[in-house]
Scaffold this motif. Structure first.
Motif, PDB file in Angstrom:
ATOM      1  N   LEU A 177       0.840  -1.191   0.000  1.00  0.00           N
ATOM      2  CA  LEU A 177       0.000   0.000   0.000  1.00  0.00           C
ATOM      3  C   LEU A 177       0.881   1.250   0.000  1.00  0.00           C
ATOM      4  O   LEU A 177       1.954   1.244   0.588  1.00  0.00           O
ATOM      5  N   PRO A 178       0.453   2.316  -0.655  1.00  0.00           N
ATOM      6  CA  PRO A 178       1.225   3.558  -0.623  1.00  0.00           C
ATOM      7  C   PRO A 178       1.364   4.069   0.811  1.00  0.00           C
ATOM      8  O   PRO A 178       0.376   4.207   1.535  1.00  0.00           O
ATOM      9  N   ASP A 179       2.623   4.317   1.224  1.00  0.00           N
ATOM     10  CA  ASP A 179       2.914   4.808   2.571  1.00  0.00           C
ATOM     11  C   ASP A 179       2.363   3.886   3.658  1.00  0.00           C
ATOM     12  O   ASP A 179       2.066   4.320   4.774  1.00  0.00           O
ATOM     13  N   GLY A 180       2.228   2.597   3.345  1.00  0.00           N
ATOM     14  CA  GLY A 180       1.720   1.639   4.320  1.00  0.00           C
ATOM     15  C   GLY A 180       2.839   1.053   5.159  1.00  0.00           C
ATOM     16  O   GLY A 180       4.027   1.275   4.903  1.00  0.00           O
ATOM     17  N   GLN A 181       2.462   0.279   6.166  1.00  0.00           N
ATOM     18  CA  GLN A 181       3.441  -0.369   7.021  1.00  0.00           C
ATOM     19  C   GLN A 181       4.150  -1.476   6.250  1.00  0.00           C
ATOM     20  O   GLN A 181       3.514  -2.379   5.714  1.00  0.00           O
ATOM     21  N   PRO A 182       5.497  -1.437   6.179  1.00  0.00           N
ATOM     22  CA  PRO A 182       6.219  -2.479   5.435  1.00  0.00           C
ATOM     23  C   PRO A 182       6.012  -3.855   6.051  1.00  0.00           C
ATOM     24  O   PRO A 182       6.105  -4.018   7.259  1.00  0.00           O
ATOM     25  N   LYS A 183       5.721  -4.830   5.198  1.00  0.00           N
ATOM     26  CA  LYS A 183       5.478  -6.189   5.660  1.00  0.00           C
ATOM     27  C   LYS A 183       6.293  -7.224   4.888  1.00  0.00           C
ATOM     28  O   LYS A 183       6.377  -8.378   5.312  1.00  0.00           O
ATOM     29  N   TYR A 184       6.868  -6.827   3.754  1.00  0.00           N
ATOM     30  CA  TYR A 184       7.519  -7.802   2.892  1.00  0.00           C
ATOM     31  C   TYR A 184       8.943  -7.367   2.576  1.00  0.00           C
ATOM     32  O   TYR A 184       9.279  -6.184   2.636  1.00  0.00           O
ATOM     33  N   LEU A 185       9.767  -8.340   2.239  1.00  0.00           N
ATOM     34  CA  LEU A 185      11.131  -8.054   1.803  1.00  0.00           C
ATOM     35  C   LEU A 185      11.109  -7.646   0.335  1.00  0.00           C
ATOM     36  O   LEU A 185      10.368  -8.226  -0.460  1.00  0.00           O
ATOM     37  N   LEU A 186      11.899  -6.639   0.006  1.00  0.00           N
ATOM     38  CA  LEU A 186      11.988  -6.200  -1.384  1.00  0.00           C
ATOM     39  C   LEU A 186      12.400  -7.370  -2.276  1.00  0.00           C
ATOM     40  O   LEU A 186      13.307  -8.132  -1.947  1.00  0.00           O
ATOM     41  N   SER A 187      11.735  -7.532  -3.398  1.00  0.00           N
ATOM     42  CA  SER A 187      11.998  -8.659  -4.293  1.00  0.00           C
ATOM     43  C   SER A 187      12.757  -8.180  -5.526  1.00  0.00           C
ATOM     44  O   SER A 187      12.212  -7.452  -6.359  1.00  0.00           O
ATOM     45  N   ILE A 188      14.032  -8.568  -5.618  1.00  0.00           N
ATOM     46  CA  ILE A 188      14.859  -8.278  -6.783  1.00  0.00           C
ATOM     47  C   ILE A 188      15.081  -9.538  -7.607  1.00  0.00           C
ATOM     48  O   ILE A 188      15.166  -9.503  -8.831  1.00  0.00           O
ATOM     49  N   VAL A 189      15.164 -10.688  -6.905  1.00  0.00           N
ATOM     50  CA  VAL A 189      15.349 -11.980  -7.574  1.00  0.00           C
ATOM     51  C   VAL A 189      14.149 -12.852  -7.225  1.00  0.00           C
ATOM     52  O   VAL A 189      14.225 -13.704  -6.325  1.00  0.00           O
ATOM     53  N   PRO A 190      13.012 -12.655  -7.884  1.00  0.00           N
ATOM     54  CA  PRO A 190      11.813 -13.423  -7.543  1.00  0.00           C
ATOM     55  C   PRO A 190      11.996 -14.916  -7.807  1.00  0.00           C
ATOM     56  O   PRO A 190      12.668 -15.317  -8.765  1.00  0.00           O
ATOM     57  N   TYR A 192      13.594 -16.987  -5.883  1.00  0.00           N
ATOM     58  CA  TYR A 192      14.771 -17.494  -5.167  1.00  0.00           C
ATOM     59  C   TYR A 192      14.912 -16.711  -3.863  1.00  0.00           C
ATOM     60  O   TYR A 192      15.686 -15.743  -3.779  1.00  0.00           O
ATOM     61  N   PRO A 193      14.152 -17.084  -2.853  1.00  0.00           N
ATOM     62  CA  PRO A 193      14.079 -16.261  -1.629  1.00  0.00           C
ATOM     63  C   PRO A 193      15.418 -16.065  -0.930  1.00  0.00           C
ATOM     64  O   PRO A 193      15.707 -14.962  -0.461  1.00  0.00           O
ATOM     65  N   MET A 194      16.251 -17.101  -0.836  1.00  0.00           N
ATOM     66  CA  MET A 194      17.521 -16.965  -0.128  1.00  0.00           C
ATOM     67  C   MET A 194      18.504 -16.090  -0.908  1.00  0.00           C
ATOM     68  O   MET A 194      19.196 -15.244  -0.326  1.00  0.00           O
ATOM     69  N   ILE A 195      18.545 -16.274  -2.237  1.00  0.00           N
ATOM     70  CA  ILE A 195      19.411 -15.425  -3.064  1.00  0.00           C
ATOM     71  C   ILE A 195      18.914 -13.982  -3.011  1.00  0.00           C
ATOM     72  O   ILE A 195      19.708 -13.035  -2.908  1.00  0.00           O
ATOM     73  N   ASN A 196      17.596 -13.820  -3.088  1.00  0.00           N
ATOM     74  CA  ASN A 196      17.023 -12.477  -3.014  1.00  0.00           C
ATOM     75  C   ASN A 196      17.361 -11.818  -1.678  1.00  0.00           C
ATOM     76  O   ASN A 196      17.718 -10.629  -1.632  1.00  0.00           O
ATOM     77  N   PHE A 197      17.255 -12.598  -0.593  1.00  0.00           N
ATOM     78  CA  PHE A 197      17.583 -12.057   0.734  1.00  0.00           C
ATOM     79  C   PHE A 197      19.039 -11.595   0.787  1.00  0.00           C
ATOM     80  O   PHE A 197      19.340 -10.517   1.317  1.00  0.00           O
ATOM     81  N   ALA A 198      19.946 -12.390   0.237  1.00  0.00           N
ATOM     82  CA  ALA A 198      21.370 -12.038   0.252  1.00  0.00           C
ATOM     83  C   ALA A 198      21.626 -10.780  -0.573  1.00  0.00           C
ATOM     84  O   ALA A 198      22.362  -9.875  -0.147  1.00  0.00           O
TER      85      ALA A 198
END
Length: 261
Positions: A177-190, A192-198
């Motif tokens: 949501l615009p200006d909402g409370q952050p709840k998710y990790l930014l996704s750059i490498v969709p 592949y969660p561990m690679i994306n996290f790194a």
């Protein structure tokens, strides 16, 4: 020396009173709404005021304890050296008594504070968070060998805590949501969660570190030491620059509104 001590104590009392007024005073909620209104009017930034009010109040007093610890550091160092120079039996007896006291205090804290339900714990956290930190400092420095060991990574990360705290909402996390409370990790490498996290974490730390160095450089240039004339000039220039930018933004907004209408 006495004058400096009185001045330091006065500053701490003033800062503590200001912090209490903004975070827990009778007008704190109104001040939070005022801050939200100013951000919306001046910066065109909307954010959940209630969430900001809650977050800003969790650790509103711990910085005061940090200043007190810094002030007491020389005295604590002398006390530790005094214990280190005691005869062997007396030295180990004193350390054992200190650790026993730490254990008793931690047991009381854990059973009466830390074990509370989340909502109840949040209410007492601002007033009790200094207890486990102080206990850890005592245990961490109880012997000379424990004092000399440290992890350089934590020391380096400690230098950029302000930048990591700010950047986590703009780089590391995101909201749906615009200006909402952050709840998710930014996704750059969709996918592949561990690679994306790194990748996201590395980017997050790198930018935070760069901001730390840029902030220090700007601080030296904007707030020069022992040059009140340059400081006054910089303040005037920043005020005029801010007014100019605000005026340009206001004119652009009015122009956009007219075109849309």
């Amino acid at each position: 020396e006495a004058r400096r001590t009185i001045l330091d104590a006065s500053k701490r009392i003033l800062h503590g009173g200001t912090s209490w007024q903004f975070a827990a005073g009778p007008n704190s909620a109104a001040l939070a709404r005022l801050a939200g209104t100013l951000c919306r009017v001046l910066c065109y930034l909307c954010f959940p005021v209630a969430e900001w009010y809650f977050r800003s109040g969790l650790d509103r007093y711990i910085w005061i304890w940090g200043m007190i610890c810094a002030y007491l550091h020389p005295h604590a160092t002398k006390l530790l050296h005094t214990v280190d120079e005691m005869p062997v039996v007396k030295r180990y007896t004193v350390r054992a008594l200190i650790l026993a006291g730490v254990g008793v205090v931690f047991s009381i804290y854990y059973s009466n504070v830390y074990s509370l339900p989340k909502l109840e714990y949040n209410k007492v956290h601002p007033y009790t968070s200094w207890i486990p930190l102080t206990l850890w400092i005592i245990v961490r420095n109880i012997t000379p060998k424990m004092r000399i060991w440290s992890m350089r990574l934590y020391g380096w990360l400690g230098c950029i805590t302000l930048e990591t705290y700010l950047c986590q909402f703009h780089i590391w996390l995101h909201s749906d949501l615009p200006d909402g409370q952050p709840k998710y990790l930014l996704s750059i490498v969709p996918g592949y969660p561990m690679i994306n996290f790194a990748v996201v974490t590395a980017l997050y730390i790198f930018i935070s570190n760069r901001l730390f160095h840029l902030t220090n450089e700007l601080k030296e240039r904007i707030v020069p030491h022992d040059d009140n004339t340059a400081l006054a000039r910089n303040i005037v220039q920043m005020a005029l620059g801010g007014l100019m930018v605000f005026g340009i933004g206001w004119l652009l907004e009015q122009t956009l509104v007219v075109h849309l209408v």
